[in-house]
Design a protein around this motif. Sequence first.
Motif, PDB file in Angstrom:
ATOM      1  N   MET A 479       3.318  -8.714   1.792  1.00 26.24           N
ATOM      2  CA  MET A 479       2.476  -8.902   0.773  1.00 26.24           C
ATOM      3  C   MET A 479       2.442  -7.482  -0.136  1.00 26.24           C
ATOM      4  SD  MET A 479       0.529 -11.586   0.975  1.00 26.24           S
ATOM      5  CE  MET A 479      -1.328 -10.818   1.066  1.00 26.24           C
ATOM      6  N   THR A 480       3.974  -7.699   0.929  1.00 29.03           N
ATOM      7  CA  THR A 480       4.509  -6.183  -1.051  1.00 29.03           C
ATOM      8  C   THR A 480       5.054  -6.057  -1.505  1.00 29.03           C
ATOM      9  OG1 THR A 480       5.839  -5.179   0.580  1.00 29.03           O
ATOM     10  CG2 THR A 480       3.740  -4.186   1.247  1.00 29.03           C
ATOM     11  N   TYR A 481       5.152  -6.970  -2.030  1.00 31.71           N
ATOM     12  CA  TYR A 481       6.719  -7.655  -2.953  1.00 31.71           C
ATOM     13  C   TYR A 481       6.428  -8.552  -3.415  1.00 31.71           C
ATOM     14  CZ  TYR A 481      11.642  -7.883  -5.036  1.00 31.71           C
ATOM     15  OH  TYR A 481      12.403  -7.716  -5.364  1.00 31.71           O
ATOM     16  N   ILE A 482       6.912  -8.786  -4.648  1.00 34.55           N
ATOM     17  CA  ILE A 482       6.083 -10.184  -5.956  1.00 34.55           C
ATOM     18  C   ILE A 482       7.234 -10.390  -6.872  1.00 34.55           C
ATOM     19  CG2 ILE A 482       5.082 -11.065  -7.362  1.00 34.55           C
ATOM     20  CD1 ILE A 482       2.422 -10.114  -6.414  1.00 34.55           C
ATOM     21  N   SER A 483       8.165  -9.027  -7.493  1.00 34.70           N
ATOM     22  CA  SER A 483       9.297  -8.512  -7.956  1.00 34.70           C
ATOM     23  C   SER A 483       9.934  -7.759  -8.161  1.00 34.70           C
ATOM     24  CB  SER A 483       9.122  -9.938  -9.108  1.00 34.70           C
ATOM     25  OG  SER A 483       8.583  -7.891 -10.250  1.00 34.70           O
ATOM     26  N   SER A 484      11.050  -7.766  -8.710  1.00 30.43           N
ATOM     27  CA  SER A 484      11.582  -5.779  -8.407  1.00 30.43           C
ATOM     28  C   SER A 484      10.588  -5.099  -9.440  1.00 30.43           C
ATOM     29  CB  SER A 484      12.433  -5.846  -9.419  1.00 30.43           C
ATOM     30  OG  SER A 484      12.609  -6.589 -10.633  1.00 30.43           O
ATOM     31  N   GLU A 485       9.665  -5.345 -10.595  1.00 31.86           N
ATOM     32  CA  GLU A 485       8.746  -4.805 -10.923  1.00 31.86           C
ATOM     33  C   GLU A 485       7.185  -4.856 -10.162  1.00 31.86           C
ATOM     34  OE1 GLU A 485      10.191  -7.528 -12.512  1.00 31.86           O
ATOM     35  OE2 GLU A 485      12.095  -6.060 -13.161  1.00 31.86           O
ATOM     36  N   LEU A 486       7.129  -5.567  -9.157  1.00 33.09           N
ATOM     37  CA  LEU A 486       6.042  -5.962  -8.244  1.00 33.09           C
ATOM     38  C   LEU A 486       5.895  -5.602  -7.009  1.00 33.09           C
ATOM     39  CD1 LEU A 486       3.518  -8.161 -10.135  1.00 33.09           C
ATOM     40  CD2 LEU A 486       3.556  -6.124 -10.311  1.00 33.09           C
ATOM     41  N   LYS A 487       5.967  -4.244  -7.125  1.00 36.49           N
ATOM     42  CA  LYS A 487       6.025  -3.744  -4.944  1.00 36.49           C
ATOM     43  C   LYS A 487       5.426  -2.755  -5.079  1.00 36.49           C
ATOM     44  CE  LYS A 487      10.481  -2.081  -6.777  1.00 36.49           C
ATOM     45  NZ  LYS A 487      12.355  -1.603  -5.995  1.00 36.49           N
ATOM     46  N   ALA A 488       5.027  -2.120  -3.882  1.00 41.38           N
ATOM     47  CA  ALA A 488       4.393  -1.312  -3.732  1.00 41.38           C
ATOM     48  C   ALA A 488       4.518  -1.142  -1.102  1.00 41.38           C
ATOM     49  CB  ALA A 488       3.444  -1.375  -3.452  1.00 41.38           C
ATOM     50  N   SER A 489       4.335  -0.322  -0.951  1.00 41.49           N
ATOM     51  CA  SER A 489       4.489   0.485   0.226  1.00 41.49           C
ATOM     52  C   SER A 489       3.921  -0.637   1.180  1.00 41.49           C
ATOM     53  CB  SER A 489       4.300   1.924   0.828  1.00 41.49           C
ATOM     54  OG  SER A 489       2.931   2.030   0.173  1.00 41.49           O
ATOM     55  N   ASN A 490       2.280  -1.045   0.418  1.00 42.65           N
ATOM     56  CA  ASN A 490       1.129  -1.970   1.156  1.00 42.65           C
ATOM     57  C   ASN A 490       0.743  -2.809  -0.076  1.00 42.65           C
ATOM     58  OD1 ASN A 490      -1.112  -0.870   0.324  1.00 42.65           O
ATOM     59  ND2 ASN A 490      -0.186   0.539   1.851  1.00 42.65           N
ATOM     60  N   PHE A 491       0.015  -4.233   0.298  1.00 47.64           N
ATOM     61  CA  PHE A 491      -0.822  -4.114  -0.720  1.00 47.64           C
ATOM     62  C   PHE A 491      -2.296  -3.872  -1.322  1.00 47.64           C
ATOM     63  CE2 PHE A 491      -4.371  -8.147  -1.212  1.00 47.64           C
ATOM     64  CZ  PHE A 491      -3.660  -8.549  -2.185  1.00 47.64           C
ATOM     65  N   VAL A 492      -2.399  -2.682  -1.087  1.00 49.55           N
ATOM     66  CA  VAL A 492      -3.763  -2.216  -1.562  1.00 49.55           C
ATOM     67  C   VAL A 492      -3.493  -1.724  -2.291  1.00 49.55           C
ATOM     68  CG1 VAL A 492      -5.081  -0.429  -1.606  1.00 49.55           C
ATOM     69  CG2 VAL A 492      -4.975  -2.099   0.067  1.00 49.55           C
ATOM     70  N   GLU A 493      -2.043  -1.244  -2.572  1.00 43.63           N
ATOM     71  CA  GLU A 493      -1.510  -0.072  -3.662  1.00 43.63           C
ATOM     72  C   GLU A 493      -0.991  -0.924  -4.416  1.00 43.63           C
ATOM     73  OE1 GLU A 493       2.478   2.739  -3.661  1.00 43.63           O
ATOM     74  OE2 GLU A 493       1.435   2.744  -1.998  1.00 43.63           O
ATOM     75  N   LEU A 494       0.513  -2.217  -3.958  1.00 43.25           N
ATOM     76  CA  LEU A 494       0.547  -3.069  -4.821  1.00 43.25           C
ATOM     77  C   LEU A 494      -1.157  -3.289  -6.445  1.00 43.25           C
ATOM     78  CD1 LEU A 494       2.477  -4.705  -5.089  1.00 43.25           C
ATOM     79  CD2 LEU A 494       1.300  -6.446  -4.453  1.00 43.25           C
ATOM     80  N   ILE A 495      -2.253  -3.742  -5.563  1.00 44.77           N
ATOM     81  CA  ILE A 495      -3.180  -4.186  -6.745  1.00 44.77           C
ATOM     82  C   ILE A 495      -3.747  -3.175  -7.088  1.00 44.77           C
ATOM     83  CG2 ILE A 495      -5.470  -5.239  -6.034  1.00 44.77           C
ATOM     84  CD1 ILE A 495      -3.430  -6.913  -5.793  1.00 44.77           C
ATOM     85  N   THR A 496      -3.496  -1.829  -6.916  1.00 44.80           N
ATOM     86  CA  THR A 496      -4.485  -0.783  -7.888  1.00 44.80           C
ATOM     87  C   THR A 496      -3.989   0.016  -8.177  1.00 44.80           C
ATOM     88  OG1 THR A 496      -4.011   0.635  -5.380  1.00 44.80           O
ATOM     89  CG2 THR A 496      -6.027  -0.044  -5.654  1.00 44.80           C
ATOM     90  N   GLU A 497      -2.307  -0.397  -8.128  1.00 41.55           N
ATOM     91  CA  GLU A 497      -1.598   0.677  -8.933  1.00 41.55           C
ATOM     92  C   GLU A 497      -0.866  -0.401  -9.920  1.00 41.55           C
ATOM     93  OE1 GLU A 497       1.527   2.958  -6.857  1.00 41.55           O
ATOM     94  OE2 GLU A 497      -0.340   3.921  -6.365  1.00 41.55           O
ATOM     95  N   HIS A 508       4.649 -18.089  -0.387  1.00 44.18           N
ATOM     96  CA  HIS A 508       4.205 -18.353   1.608  1.00 44.18           C
ATOM     97  C   HIS A 508       3.389 -16.686   1.311  1.00 44.18           C
ATOM     98  CE1 HIS A 508       7.003 -14.636  -0.442  1.00 44.18           C
ATOM     99  NE2 HIS A 508       7.151 -14.002   1.223  1.00 44.18           N
ATOM    100  N   GLN A 509       2.448 -16.289   0.239  1.00 42.83           N
ATOM    101  CA  GLN A 509       1.599 -15.125   0.082  1.00 42.83           C
ATOM    102  C   GLN A 509       0.746 -15.573  -0.105  1.00 42.83           C
ATOM    103  OE1 GLN A 509       3.735 -12.691  -2.968  1.00 42.83           O
ATOM    104  NE2 GLN A 509       4.515 -11.176  -1.095  1.00 42.83           N
ATOM    105  N   LYS A 510      -0.105 -17.121  -0.203  1.00 40.84           N
ATOM    106  CA  LYS A 510      -0.964 -17.339  -1.285  1.00 40.84           C
ATOM    107  C   LYS A 510      -2.318 -17.578  -0.726  1.00 40.84           C
ATOM    108  CE  LYS A 510      -0.051 -18.804  -6.122  1.00 40.84           C
ATOM    109  NZ  LYS A 510       0.729 -19.850  -7.058  1.00 40.84           N
ATOM    110  N   GLU A 511      -1.126 -18.256   0.774  1.00 41.61           N
ATOM    111  CA  GLU A 511      -2.048 -18.103   1.943  1.00 41.61           C
ATOM    112  C   GLU A 511      -3.033 -17.329   2.918  1.00 41.61           C
ATOM    113  OE1 GLU A 511      -3.990 -18.708   6.696  1.00 41.61           O
ATOM    114  OE2 GLU A 511      -2.102 -17.752   5.646  1.00 41.61           O
ATOM    115  N   SER A 512      -2.179 -16.072   2.302  1.00 40.78           N
ATOM    116  CA  SER A 512      -3.156 -15.187   3.564  1.00 40.78           C
ATOM    117  C   SER A 512      -4.120 -14.599   1.421  1.00 40.78           C
ATOM    118  CB  SER A 512      -1.890 -13.706   3.236  1.00 40.78           C
ATOM    119  OG  SER A 512      -0.898 -14.259   4.281  1.00 40.78           O
ATOM    120  N   ILE A 513      -3.253 -14.626   0.635  1.00 41.77           N
ATOM    121  CA  ILE A 513      -4.400 -14.263  -0.429  1.00 41.77           C
ATOM    122  C   ILE A 513      -6.012 -14.822  -0.488  1.00 41.77           C
ATOM    123  CG2 ILE A 513      -4.477 -14.554  -2.537  1.00 41.77           C
ATOM    124  CD1 ILE A 513      -2.785 -12.000  -2.314  1.00 41.77           C
ATOM    125  N   ASP A 514      -5.225 -16.520   0.248  1.00 42.46           N
ATOM    126  CA  ASP A 514      -6.777 -16.931  -0.403  1.00 42.46           C
ATOM    127  C   ASP A 514      -7.632 -16.597   1.685  1.00 42.46           C
ATOM    128  OD1 ASP A 514      -6.241 -18.220  -2.303  1.00 42.46           O
ATOM    129  OD2 ASP A 514      -4.739 -20.288  -1.088  1.00 42.46           O
TER     130      ASP A 514
END
Length: 656
Positions: A479-497, A508-514
């Motif tokens: 859950m840490t990488y969506i694209s070269s512009e949207l990536k982080a070390s973990n999901f919390v960091e990805l969403i907050t930043e 493949h990430q949508k099931e976990s998001i849901d």
Amino acid sequence: MEDVDSLVRLKFYGVRDLANGWLAEKAVALVQSYSSGRKLLSLNDALELHNALEFEKNNIFPNFLTAQDHTELALSARESRRRVASFFSTIEASNLKEHLNKMDFQYADDLLRLIERHGVAKRVGGQMLFEALSDAALPLEVMLADRQFVNRNDRKLREVMLSDAQNGELLVRMRLVKDSNPLYHLPASLSGEDMQQLLSAYIGSASPHLNYVQAIAESNDNDSFGLTPKIRLEAKKRHKDLIEELLAAKRTKTTNTYHGLRLDPEQRKPVIDRVERDENSVSYVRSFSEKYLLSSMDPERILLNFASVVGFLERGLLTMPSFKGQLGALRTLLISGRDAYPRGSAFNYVDALTLNGTQFYSDFLRQYSIEVEDSVAWFFREYLVDKFGAANFYFAASSPSSSFLERCRHISAEMESIARQFSLYCDEGVLDPELLQMTSTPRPWAAIPSFTERKYLHRGSNHNCDRAMHLLFSDQSGMTYISSELKASNFVELITENEVSYESVRPHQKESIDWLIDEGLVAVDSDLLEFAQPVQVLVLSDINNREAAAYGHYGTDEASAALVLMQKGWLEFSSTLLTRPEASYFNYFLNKSEFSDGPDLRNKYAHGTNADPGDISTHRQSYFQLLRLLVALTLKIKDEFRLAARAQPSTMSETP
């Protein structure tokens, strides 16, 4: 190997394997084809069909199968199992080697299991079967994974193991590293002396694995497994030599890490941390304000400075222990001894800064004739009485003229005394000196009680909590990488930043998001992902970072969020002086009850196995390690009394 086996064959790796979903369809097709008349032409055919049948046995099916399909598949599986059994009944002495010479080695473990199940050894003879399997280069570890095979070939397997020093590596992987495989079975005839001989031969071999040699050195003594002080010393010396060889190799590029401290007469802030880098080194520098330290020389402020300036304590929790959440995926993959304390770069960083800080601050105070131990003695003899009415606590400081060896012996005993005093106070509500003298057995650090009922929050045994923590904070969650512009070390960091839209999330990430949405942690607002319960995420973040949270340090919002998570069964309360990682930290430095590779300071100085009395440098290092633990214990007890006074003002009031 036959040409047909150049194709990738089906393999069942277990019920939790991630590939099961898309392999199940192939497994069903294989079972159906063989039950419909397809012939088993080779040993690999039979082994592949056996693997396909494991999918049916464990109820792993494609989603599109109907109830009628399931019924028909059960009939097909029954016929296919009969065909596998029939094939193995044709294996005999005359064709055994021919079958084995064409075997796909991914099926080695299945082969032994089916050989035992279908009585092949009885038909061809145990000696011939063992020789044929050895000639076919069946891996030794595969043989040792089958209990029946080991029992049947006990003496022969012992001889094979002792014939090659490299088999010592197998011993290490079987028992001495974290995540060892408990399914391996050693020959009963392999004695402790045999294993000692094998480990010694492996340590002295031309190219032992550096980390396996370290695992031997870090293990606890166990004569029945060949682990003696002599063997561990051999491993320790060999490990040092291997490190030197590695660093001496010209092809090896190293980055040196330094930790420095300085006293700044002009600095305004009490403490500032800086990182300085160049091509070959990284320096972590902690700068103390001389003006601030000079303005806070009374005993209470000195203890507070250890907590905040030297950096021992944050919101009631010690900063120094090793925490699983700080290790990261790469560190957990590295080989380490099964009984070794888990140390990563984060631990090493804090350990160096707090130990150096303890020494630096102690030396600074000594210039003004102030001993840190005197501040500890003041806390127990005066502060607890004046602030909380808790009488009869005591701590005897070392004599300023005593050697570091004498100080180490003294402080080790006094720390145990403090732990007994506090435990008795918790049990009885008062500290009776006469009763204390009758309680000589110290409690384990993890069992020292608290008089605060809801002292800490920690993870409960809950699958949903485990999944949420993994998805939110793990660097391996997917859950840490969506694209070269949207990536982080973990999901919390990805969403907050970042601003992350639901539509941009990969399929493949949508099931976990849901799932996170269903659990009330994540929400979608105008197609943007956000945290529906940010305070709950903050609480879970505390648990992830320190493996516990000090509930008494929470404000109203955090406490409410924590209670919601507790009611869901995700978190639990505990009531001890130290958290689990904190207790493990004390065990690591003081004894060998939990870890095999620690300094063992308490036992060394209590039983006279410490370094030579003339080795002043070693005893000085040990003293500051013990002083750090003493101050940390004092700060935890201080926090305990303050929390209890806040929770029960009528029975324990803190006077201004």
